[in-house]
Design a protein around this motif. Sequence first.
Motif, short mmCIF file in Angstrom:
data_model
loop_
_atom_site.label_atom_id
_atom_site.label_comp_id
_atom_site.label_asym_id
_atom_site.label_seq_id
_atom_site.Cartn_x
_atom_site.Cartn_y
_atom_site.Cartn_z
N PRO A 19 0.84 -1.20 0.00
CA PRO A 19 0.00 0.00 0.00
C PRO A 19 0.87 1.25 0.00
CG PRO A 19 0.01 -0.99 2.18
CD PRO A 19 0.81 -1.90 1.28
N ARG A 20 0.52 2.19 -0.86
CA ARG A 20 1.20 3.49 -0.92
C ARG A 20 0.24 4.52 -0.37
NH1 ARG A 20 6.17 1.44 -1.84
NH2 ARG A 20 6.18 0.15 -3.71
N THR A 21 0.72 5.43 0.42
CA THR A 21 -0.13 6.49 0.96
C THR A 21 0.08 7.73 0.12
OG1 THR A 21 0.07 5.57 3.17
CG2 THR A 21 -0.68 7.84 3.00
N GLY A 22 -1.03 8.35 -0.23
CA GLY A 22 -0.97 9.52 -1.10
C GLY A 22 -0.25 10.70 -0.50
N THR A 23 0.28 11.52 -1.36
CA THR A 23 0.87 12.79 -0.97
C THR A 23 0.24 13.88 -1.83
OG1 THR A 23 2.68 12.64 -2.56
CG2 THR A 23 3.07 11.73 -0.35
N ALA A 24 0.42 15.10 -1.44
CA ALA A 24 -0.19 16.21 -2.17
C ALA A 24 0.38 16.34 -3.58
CB ALA A 24 -0.01 17.51 -1.41
N SER A 25 1.64 15.97 -3.77
CA SER A 25 2.25 16.03 -5.10
C SER A 25 3.59 15.34 -5.08
CB SER A 25 2.41 17.48 -5.54
OG SER A 25 3.32 18.13 -4.70
N ALA A 26 4.16 15.17 -6.25
CA ALA A 26 5.55 14.76 -6.45
C ALA A 26 5.79 13.26 -6.49
CB ALA A 26 6.49 15.39 -5.42
N ASP A 27 4.86 12.41 -6.10
CA ASP A 27 5.09 10.97 -6.28
C ASP A 27 4.83 10.61 -7.73
OD1 ASP A 27 5.66 10.74 -3.62
OD2 ASP A 27 3.73 9.89 -3.07
N THR A 28 5.46 9.53 -8.19
CA THR A 28 5.22 9.08 -9.55
C THR A 28 4.94 7.58 -9.56
OG1 THR A 28 7.54 8.57 -10.08
CG2 THR A 28 6.78 10.84 -10.50
N VAL A 29 4.24 7.17 -10.61
CA VAL A 29 3.95 5.76 -10.85
C VAL A 29 4.43 5.42 -12.26
CG1 VAL A 29 2.01 5.67 -9.24
CG2 VAL A 29 1.60 6.25 -11.64
N PRO A 30 4.74 4.14 -12.52
CA PRO A 30 5.21 3.79 -13.85
C PRO A 30 4.06 3.77 -14.86
CG PRO A 30 5.22 1.86 -12.40
CD PRO A 30 4.82 3.03 -11.57
N ASN A 80 1.04 6.58 -22.85
CA ASN A 80 1.26 7.84 -23.57
C ASN A 80 1.38 9.04 -22.63
OD1 ASN A 80 1.20 6.69 -26.13
ND2 ASN A 80 -1.02 6.81 -26.23
N TRP A 81 0.96 8.90 -21.38
CA TRP A 81 1.01 10.01 -20.43
C TRP A 81 2.40 10.19 -19.81
CZ3 TRP A 81 -3.79 8.17 -17.21
CH2 TRP A 81 -4.94 8.27 -18.01
N ALA A 82 3.31 9.26 -20.05
CA ALA A 82 4.60 9.24 -19.36
C ALA A 82 5.50 10.41 -19.75
CB ALA A 82 5.32 7.94 -19.65
N ASP A 83 6.35 10.77 -18.79
CA ASP A 83 7.40 11.73 -19.08
C ASP A 83 8.57 10.99 -19.75
OD1 ASP A 83 8.81 10.42 -17.02
OD2 ASP A 83 8.53 12.05 -15.60
N VAL A 84 9.68 11.65 -19.95
CA VAL A 84 10.81 11.02 -20.63
C VAL A 84 11.41 9.85 -19.85
CG1 VAL A 84 11.41 13.09 -21.94
CG2 VAL A 84 12.46 12.69 -19.70
N ASN A 85 11.10 9.76 -18.56
CA ASN A 85 11.59 8.67 -17.72
C ASN A 85 10.60 7.53 -17.57
OD1 ASN A 85 14.08 9.99 -17.05
ND2 ASN A 85 12.88 11.36 -15.77
N GLY A 86 9.47 7.60 -18.30
CA GLY A 86 8.47 6.55 -18.21
C GLY A 86 7.61 6.63 -16.96
N ARG A 87 7.53 7.81 -16.36
CA ARG A 87 6.82 8.01 -15.10
C ARG A 87 5.64 8.97 -15.30
NH1 ARG A 87 8.49 4.18 -11.92
NH2 ARG A 87 7.57 5.37 -10.24
N VAL A 88 4.63 8.83 -14.46
CA VAL A 88 3.48 9.74 -14.45
C VAL A 88 3.34 10.29 -13.04
CG1 VAL A 88 0.99 9.92 -14.78
CG2 VAL A 88 2.34 8.50 -16.33
N ALA A 89 3.34 11.61 -12.92
CA ALA A 89 3.23 12.26 -11.61
C ALA A 89 1.82 12.14 -11.06
CB ALA A 89 3.64 13.72 -11.71
N VAL A 90 1.73 11.95 -9.73
CA VAL A 90 0.46 11.81 -9.02
C VAL A 90 0.32 12.95 -8.03
CG1 VAL A 90 -0.82 10.36 -7.39
CG2 VAL A 90 0.56 9.29 -9.18
N ALA A 91 -0.83 13.61 -8.03
CA ALA A 91 -1.13 14.64 -7.03
C ALA A 91 -2.52 14.33 -6.46
CB ALA A 91 -1.12 16.02 -7.64
N ILE A 92 -2.67 14.45 -5.15
CA ILE A 92 -3.93 14.17 -4.47
C ILE A 92 -4.32 15.39 -3.66
CG2 ILE A 92 -5.11 12.65 -2.83
CD1 ILE A 92 -2.95 10.52 -3.60
N ASP A 93 -5.58 15.80 -3.79
CA ASP A 93 -6.03 17.02 -3.12
C ASP A 93 -6.33 16.78 -1.64
OD1 ASP A 93 -8.36 15.52 -3.25
OD2 ASP A 93 -9.62 17.22 -3.76
#
Length: 107
Positions: A19-30, A80-93
């Motif tokens: 389980p991953r706990t959300g953060t307001a910003s800056a985490d990424t998923v593949p 297709n949403w990935a950045d150049v590193n193959g990651r997608v940033a996650v932000a949770i309100d």
Amino acid sequence: MADYAADAASSTIGTVLTPRTGTASADTVPAGAYVVWRNTGAGAHTVTLTNSFATDTGNAPNRTISLAAGQVKGGRINPNWADVNGRVAVAIDATASEVTYYIVGGV
């Protein structure tokens, strides 16, 4: 910031998912992973996935996922949403720690 990896879940005997706990910003998923989002809070939350896909007319809009109190949703992170590193940033309100998510790969 945490660059979370997907838990390989292709085993037929079951796999422990972290389980991953959300953060307001800056985490990424593949990109390409399947993610299960769970709102453990009493209020609604919005998860925003940064869409890095660019076209000749500009960037595509970010993807948002709305979670009502106690709701669980799952979906694949579009490659297709990935950045150049193959990651997608996650932000949770709001109180981001109320959203727990599981990143599943190998399916």
